[in-house]
Design a protein around this motif. Structure first.
Motif, PDB file in Angstrom:
ATOM      1  N   ALA A 231      34.036  38.394  54.935  1.00 45.37           N
ATOM      2  CA  ALA A 231      32.590  38.627  54.195  1.00 45.37           C
ATOM      3  C   ALA A 231      32.682  39.694  52.936  1.00 45.37           C
ATOM      4  N   ALA A 232      33.606  40.743  53.032  1.00 45.90           N
ATOM      5  CA  ALA A 232      33.892  41.515  52.038  1.00 45.90           C
ATOM      6  C   ALA A 232      34.605  40.561  50.951  1.00 45.90           C
ATOM      7  N   LEU A 233      35.444  39.623  51.218  1.00 46.21           N
ATOM      8  CA  LEU A 233      36.173  38.846  50.194  1.00 46.21           C
ATOM      9  C   LEU A 233      35.349  37.759  49.521  1.00 46.21           C
ATOM     10  N   LEU A 234      34.383  37.225  50.360  1.00 46.02           N
ATOM     11  CA  LEU A 234      33.444  36.488  49.972  1.00 46.02           C
ATOM     12  C   LEU A 234      32.539  37.214  48.669  1.00 46.02           C
ATOM     13  N   ARG A 235      31.931  38.339  49.218  1.00 44.71           N
ATOM     14  CA  ARG A 235      31.032  39.198  48.330  1.00 44.71           C
ATOM     15  C   ARG A 235      31.723  39.517  47.135  1.00 44.71           C
ATOM     16  N   PHE A 236      32.862  40.083  47.205  1.00 46.48           N
ATOM     17  CA  PHE A 236      33.773  40.445  45.889  1.00 46.48           C
ATOM     18  C   PHE A 236      34.112  39.388  44.997  1.00 46.48           C
ATOM     19  N   ALA A 237      34.537  38.285  45.584  1.00 48.89           N
ATOM     20  CA  ALA A 237      34.612  37.057  44.537  1.00 48.89           C
ATOM     21  C   ALA A 237      33.256  36.521  44.111  1.00 48.89           C
ATOM     22  N   THR A 238      32.296  36.586  44.685  1.00 49.16           N
ATOM     23  CA  THR A 238      30.752  36.274  44.033  1.00 49.16           C
ATOM     24  C   THR A 238      30.422  37.268  42.981  1.00 49.16           C
ATOM     25  N   GLN A 239      30.777  38.713  43.178  1.00 48.55           N
ATOM     26  CA  GLN A 239      30.168  39.543  42.338  1.00 48.55           C
ATOM     27  C   GLN A 239      31.304  39.857  41.165  1.00 48.55           C
ATOM     28  N   SER A 240      32.505  39.440  41.413  1.00 46.83           N
ATOM     29  CA  SER A 240      33.475  39.535  40.222  1.00 46.83           C
ATOM     30  C   SER A 240      33.225  38.642  38.855  1.00 46.83           C
ATOM     31  N   ASP A 241      33.501  39.249  37.741  1.00 46.35           N
ATOM     32  CA  ASP A 241      33.439  38.549  36.563  1.00 46.35           C
ATOM     33  C   ASP A 241      34.482  37.616  36.615  1.00 46.35           C
ATOM     34  N   CYS A 242      35.782  37.727  37.369  1.00 45.25           N
ATOM     35  CA  CYS A 242      37.111  37.085  37.097  1.00 45.25           C
ATOM     36  C   CYS A 242      36.451  35.495  37.690  1.00 45.25           C
ATOM     37  N   LYS A 243      37.142  34.622  37.091  1.00 44.01           N
ATOM     38  CA  LYS A 243      37.057  33.331  37.429  1.00 44.01           C
ATOM     39  C   LYS A 243      38.026  32.535  38.174  1.00 44.01           C
ATOM     40  N   CYS A 244      39.011  33.236  38.597  1.00 45.82           N
ATOM     41  CA  CYS A 244      40.248  32.674  39.367  1.00 45.82           C
ATOM     42  C   CYS A 244      40.764  33.637  40.666  1.00 45.82           C
ATOM     43  N   PHE A 245      40.982  33.200  41.778  1.00 42.47           N
ATOM     44  CA  PHE A 245      41.393  34.063  42.972  1.00 42.47           C
ATOM     45  C   PHE A 245      42.291  33.334  43.477  1.00 42.47           C
ATOM     46  N   ILE A 246      43.353  34.185  44.045  1.00 41.35           N
ATOM     47  CA  ILE A 246      44.524  33.677  45.150  1.00 41.35           C
ATOM     48  C   ILE A 246      44.054  34.231  46.300  1.00 41.35           C
ATOM     49  N   VAL A 247      43.651  33.313  47.556  1.00 40.28           N
ATOM     50  CA  VAL A 247      43.083  34.016  48.488  1.00 40.28           C
ATOM     51  C   VAL A 247      43.904  34.008  49.795  1.00 40.28           C
TER      52      VAL A 247
END
Ligand code: 13P
Ligand code: SF4
Length: 329
Positions: A231-247
């Protein structure tokens, strides 16, 4: 209620051909006052039909407040057990009883009880990824959403046993400065991410941020931009201005990440062995839409917890729910 064979761990009856399985599941849910709770590691089609999708803490919190008569837990067995212990009077179903957890299996209850016995004076903190029998030997249960705060709620000099995940335990030790005694367990999915391959990916996607679940090994956690529960990773990705994530966690989470962030790119961290889909939890993926349909139809298989174990295990689970509520988690 029904004379149905579940010797394989699930209802092995073919789903009638030609039915619209999604609308049939919706119909069965309404008729039976049932709800479907799904973990983020379930397949996208199961997440999409669920009444609630969440991490393991949120699933337990949801189970505690629902007034449905039947809960279908689309996740792994310990999640179903936790829901059953919280709601002993409800029917708790799981599409496939074989959906276990390698981390929970790395901590047999008898051996854990012996370990606890050998360390008198220690408080026992268990990760939710444990059997009910292990929870029965525990003072407080935690999930990756609340482990740090719960550990910090103990006095700094409290002697603590933490089990079963050594990666999560080491991580919590490092961020809190504690020196908890760790059980030597791990998850087979999170242990196999390759630092080398993530570093290679970073060369290809230099702007990507690395998201990692704390069940990953230390080398991955050290280079991660965010460490947290699903849940924390999902929240972080949603709130971040970054457009690309390695999960670096089970790839099922990508479904919700992409759904909530259609303009962002999510790249599953590669496993060590590039010939396997080892970043999928084979246990989680045992649940399928067809098994879910049969589970609702025949109300099987049901999660049963021994009453005496449940009586002991509810205390550390309730303790976790209470501390989390008081901390607003
Ligand atoms: P979460 O508590 O982050 O949902 O993780 C559960 C789990 O099984 C991770 O492998
Ligand atoms: Fe267990 Fe690992 Fe699967 Fe999570 S991903 S349920 S810890 S085996």
């Amino acid at each position: 209620m029904f004379d149905v064979n579940i010797s394989k761990g699930y209802v092995d009856i073919p789903v009638p051909e030609g039915i619209d399985i999604v609308s049939e599941i919706e119909k069965l849910k309404r008729e039976k006052n049932a709800v479907i709770l799904a973990h983020y590691y379930q397949s996208g089609e199961i997440q999409d039909i669920a009444d609630f999708v969440g991490d393991s803490l949120a699933l337990a919190q949801w189970a505690a407040k629902t007034d449905a008569s039947i809960l279908v837990l689309c996740g792994v067995h310990f999640m179903g057990e936790t829901a059953k212990i919280i709601c002993p009077d409800k029917k708790v179903l799981i599409p496939d009883l074989n959906a276990g957890c390698s981390l929970a299996d790395s901590c047999p209850a008898d051996a854990f009880a012996e370990f606890v016995k050998q360390h008198p004076g220690y408080k026992v903190i268990s990760y939710v990824n444990t059997s009910a029998a292990v929870k029965a030997h525990t003072d407080v249960v935690v999930t990756s959403s609340n482990a740090r705060q719960i550990v910090e709620s103990f006095p700094a000099d409290e002697k603590i046993i933490f089990g079963p995940d050594k990666n999560l335990g080491n991580y919590i030790n490092s961020v809190t400065g504690r020196d908890m005694l760790l059980w030597d367990g791990a998850c087979h999915v999170h242990s196999q991410f390759s630092l080398e391959k993530i570093v290679e990916l970073k060369k290809q996607y230099p702007d990507a941020l690395v998201l990692a679940h704390p069940e990953c090994k230390k080398d991955i956690l050290l280079i991660a931009d965010k460490v947290g529960s699903t849940a924390a990773l999902l929240r972080f990705a949603t709130q971040s201005d970054c457009k690309c994530f390695i999960v670096a966690t089970e790839s099922g989470i990508l479904h919700e990440m992409k759904k909530n962030n259609p303009d962002k790119e999510f790249i599953p961290a590669p496993p060590n062995d590039s010939t396997c889909a080892c970043n999928e939890c084979n246990f989680m993926r045992l649940n399928t839409l067809k098994k879910l349909y049969n589970t609702l139809k025949y109300e099987l298989p049901e999660i049963i917890v021994d009453k005496e174990i449940a009586r002991k295990a509810i205390k550390p689970i309730q303790q976790m729910l209470d501390i989390s509520a008081s901390l607003g988690i």
